[in-house]
Scaffold this active site. Structure first.
Site, short mmCIF file in Angstrom:
data_model
loop_
_atom_site.label_atom_id
_atom_site.label_comp_id
_atom_site.label_asym_id
_atom_site.label_seq_id
_atom_site.Cartn_x
_atom_site.Cartn_y
_atom_site.Cartn_z
CG ASN A 166 27.87 22.17 -7.19
OD1 ASN A 166 27.78 21.34 -8.10
ND2 ASN A 166 26.82 22.53 -6.49
CD GLU A 245 20.74 29.85 -17.66
OE1 GLU A 245 21.44 29.25 -16.81
OE2 GLU A 245 19.70 30.48 -17.37
CG LEU A 258 12.34 10.99 -30.22
CD1 LEU A 258 11.66 10.10 -31.24
CD2 LEU A 258 11.30 11.81 -29.47
CD GLU A 264 17.87 16.63 -9.74
OE1 GLU A 264 17.68 17.68 -9.09
OE2 GLU A 264 17.08 15.70 -9.78
N GLY A 266 19.50 24.70 -11.87
CA GLY A 266 19.82 25.76 -10.92
C GLY A 266 18.78 25.92 -9.82
CB CYS A 298 21.79 23.13 -6.76
SG CYS A 298 21.77 21.51 -5.96
CD GLU A 395 22.20 28.58 -9.39
OE1 GLU A 395 22.38 28.55 -10.63
OE2 GLU A 395 22.09 27.56 -8.71
CE LYS A 465 8.84 28.25 -9.71
NZ LYS A 465 8.41 29.50 -9.07
N GLY A 468 14.44 21.94 -12.91
CA GLY A 468 14.70 20.62 -13.45
C GLY A 468 13.51 19.71 -13.61
CD GLU A 472 20.48 13.19 -9.77
OE1 GLU A 472 21.18 13.86 -9.01
OE2 GLU A 472 20.86 12.76 -10.88
P1 NAP Z 1 27.19 23.87 -16.22
O1 NAP Z 1 28.09 24.92 -16.73
O2 NAP Z 1 25.81 23.79 -16.75
O3 NAP Z 1 27.96 22.47 -16.47
C1 NAP Z 1 27.40 21.24 -16.05
C2 NAP Z 1 28.02 20.11 -16.87
O4 NAP Z 1 27.57 20.23 -18.23
C3 NAP Z 1 29.55 20.17 -16.93
O5 NAP Z 1 30.07 18.86 -16.94
C4 NAP Z 1 29.78 20.86 -18.27
O6 NAP Z 1 31.07 20.62 -18.80
C5 NAP Z 1 28.70 20.20 -19.09
N1 NAP Z 1 28.38 20.87 -20.35
C6 NAP Z 1 28.75 22.10 -20.79
N2 NAP Z 1 28.26 22.31 -22.03
C7 NAP Z 1 27.57 21.21 -22.36
C8 NAP Z 1 26.81 20.82 -23.52
N3 NAP Z 1 26.68 21.61 -24.59
N4 NAP Z 1 26.24 19.61 -23.52
C9 NAP Z 1 26.34 18.79 -22.45
N5 NAP Z 1 27.04 19.09 -21.34
C10 NAP Z 1 27.64 20.28 -21.30
O7 NAP Z 1 27.06 23.94 -14.63
P2 NAP Z 1 28.20 24.21 -13.57
O8 NAP Z 1 28.61 25.63 -13.67
O9 NAP Z 1 29.22 23.14 -13.65
O10 NAP Z 1 27.39 23.95 -12.22
C11 NAP Z 1 26.67 24.94 -11.54
C12 NAP Z 1 25.20 24.81 -11.84
O11 NAP Z 1 24.75 23.49 -11.54
C13 NAP Z 1 24.37 25.73 -10.97
O12 NAP Z 1 23.37 26.31 -11.74
C14 NAP Z 1 23.77 24.78 -9.94
O13 NAP Z 1 22.57 25.23 -9.37
C15 NAP Z 1 23.57 23.56 -10.74
N6 NAP Z 1 23.47 22.40 -9.88
C16 NAP Z 1 22.26 21.80 -9.74
C17 NAP Z 1 22.12 20.72 -8.88
C18 NAP Z 1 20.80 20.05 -8.64
O14 NAP Z 1 20.76 18.99 -8.04
N7 NAP Z 1 19.69 20.63 -9.10
C19 NAP Z 1 23.24 20.24 -8.20
C20 NAP Z 1 24.45 20.88 -8.38
C21 NAP Z 1 24.56 21.96 -9.24
P3 NAP Z 1 32.24 21.68 -18.56
O15 NAP Z 1 32.49 21.71 -17.09
O16 NAP Z 1 33.37 21.10 -19.32
O17 NAP Z 1 31.76 22.98 -19.09
#
Ligand code: NAP
Length: 497
Positions: A166, A245, A258, A264, A266, A298, A395, A465, A468, A472
């Protein structure tokens, strides 16, 4: 150099080569694999990039490891590293339009948003962490006994930086800039759907003077290479941003090997609107908080809690104002809301709203896809859902706002804290004593009072919770890429010979 490697193109304004960036060279995937990059605004292929294999991850980690162990980066003074980050900031400013166009076309961001939010914020992260490089120091400790003790701050080593779809440029910068200033080397895996700005940053960092091997980019599928990268014995720390997840899964893998792990994850923030707020200003905030980045933020504010005396008035304002927020063509500088970033996101948001409607939600506005090419969903406001409804407790990650009334401060606090997430929260009120009182009881990493999404590189953000671990932004982020090394000199002996 192998046959699959090419030197960096002479022209720094060349388009991203769509190849892996390993050890300072652009290379194809070891098996020649490629993957399509889709333009969300059209639904059509934009370009393609290399699809890394686990062998490519091994090569990237080996390059980062060799660069770290050689001291070519960690051995520089922090002020020398700061000068290079400052140069990266300047180059990002010079190439800001190119970065904005890449981010806009790849993620489906309205062009003004990409320019003002994404590029500015990302560049400022490099500038901010460059400034911290002029103040990196350890500490001297007073201890009982005759010894001299000082604590040195050292880089951790090779960092795996994994980012979501995003905010590709900002969220990679929140990791890369603090990790680099602290002296680490990096293997960056951007989301497979939105890899283009990471490739531009590889060019920019190299031109800024970051030595070969210090920053590496592997584009590819997380499902295919994510586990391998996280568990890799050559990786010393994992910095992950993404869904709760996948984050929980990666945390288990990092834990089993380790490694320090920051996450960071959802969010599902609530915005409390008290009846004493300046309603005109507050409603701008409320709408911006849920349409910002088409709700794919997020720290968006998708849950609005309204003090009952103004509940009907607020629903009326939303019904009137939301359909007029400029929506559609991302190349139009006036556009505020663009498409969702992928067909998957569109399906997910559409299905969640359909289930909410089936569960009794009242659609105040929107609630449907737009008849446009690309992955467009109309900004949507839903009322009459309980706290347990899926669209309220989970979410949605789209331009969807749920609205719930409350009668007391206590009830509002309970509703804010009632989901498993705890990333952001907001309070709109003219009573600052009440704002302080309520803010102190909200389970969140950041609380905005009379505003939303006011973020600066100096402000730490992160979750509690299921949102994360770690923070950052600010010096807190840099500290998460450092470890303490205590030096204890026994002064009772050793100097008389
Ligand atoms: P995502 O599906 O969890 O993917 C995040 C990253 O992890 C991607 O680069 C993904 O690669 C990679 N990934 C997938 N499977 C993996 C594995 N087994 N091991 C390690 N990495 C793996 O999340 P998203 O759909 O891209 O992003 C949306 C989510 O991010 C939302 O829940 C949002 O709230 C959260 N978010 C949180 C923050 C924050 O600061 N807290 C900021 C932005 C977004 P692929 O793309 O190739 O699957």
């Amino acid at each position: 150099m192998t046959l699959t490697e090419t030197p960096t193109p002479a022209s720094t304004t060349a388009p991203p080569p769509g190849r892996l960036f390993i050890g300072g060279h652009w290379r194809d995937a070891s098996d020649g694999g490629r993957m399509d990059v889709i333009a969300p605004a059209t639904g059509k292929k934009l370009t393609e990039v290399a699809k890394a294999t686990t062998a490519d991850v091994d090569a990237a980690v080996a390059a980062a490891r060799a660069a770290f162990d050689s001291g070519v980066w960690s051995g520089l003074s922090s002020r020398e590293r700061a000068r290079i980050l400052q140069r990266a900031y300047t180059l990002m400013r010079e190439r800001s339009e190119e970065l904005a166009q890449a981010e806009s076309s790849n993620v489906g961001k309205p062009i003004t948003f990409a320019r003002v939010v994404d590029v500015n914020n990302a560049a400022e992260l490099y500038e901010y962490y460059a400034s911290l490089g002029h103040h990196l120091d350890g500490s001297v400790r007073e201890i009982t006994g005759h010894a001299h003790v000082y604590v040195k701050k050292e880089p951790i080593g090779v960092v795996a930086a994994i980012t979501p779809f995003n905010f590709p440029l900002i969220l990679s910068s929140t990791k890369i800039a603090p990790a680099l200033i602290a002296g680490n080397t990096i293997v960056h895996k951007p989301a497979s759907g939105t890899p283009l700005s990471a490739l531009l940053m590889a060019q920019i960092l190299q031109e800024a003077g970051v030595p070969d091997g210090v920053f590496n980019v592997v584009t590819g599928s997380g499902g295919a290479i994510g586990d391998h990268l996280v568990a890799h014995p050559g990786v010393d720390k994992v910095a992950f941003t993404g869904s709760t997840e996948i984050g929980a899964h990666a945390a288990q893998l990092a834990g089993s090997t380790l490694k320090p792990f920051t996450a960071e994850l959802g969010g599902n923030a609530a915005n409390i609107l008290f009846a004493d707020a300046d309603l005109n200003t507050a409603m701008h905030t409320v709408i911006a908080a849920f349409v910002f980045n088409t709700g794919q933020f997020c720290m968006a504010g998708p849950r609005l809690l309204v003090e009952r005396p103004i509940y009907d008035v607020v629903l009326g304002i939303l019904a009137e104002a939301v359909p007029h927020v400029p929506f559609g063509d991302i190349t139009n500088p006036e556009t505020v809301i663009g498409p969702l970033a992928s067909a998957t996101q569109l399906e997910k948001v559409s299905a969640m709203v359909d289930r909410a409607k089936a569960a009794g939600a009242r659609v105040i506005t929107g609630g449907e896809r737009a008849e446009l090419d690309g992955f467009y969903y109309r900004p949507t406001v839903l009322a009459d859902l309980g706290a347990d409804a899926e669209a309220v407790s989970e979410e949605v990650f789209g331009p969807v706002l749920t609205v719930q009334p409350f009668d007391t401060e206590e009830e509002a606090i309970h509703l804010v804290n009632s989901t498993r997430y705890g990333l952001a929260s907001g309070i709109q009120t003219s009573d600052l004593a009440k704002a302080h009182r309520v803010a102190a009881r909200l389970e969140a990493g950041i609380t905005w009072v009379n505003g939303w999404a006011l973020l600066d590189p100096a402000t730490p953000f992160g979750g509690v919770k299921a949102s994360g671990w770690g923070r950052e932004g600010g010096p807190e982020a840099m500290a998460s890429y450092q470890r303490s090394h205590s030096m204890v000199f026994n002064l009772e002996q050793g100097t008389a010979q």
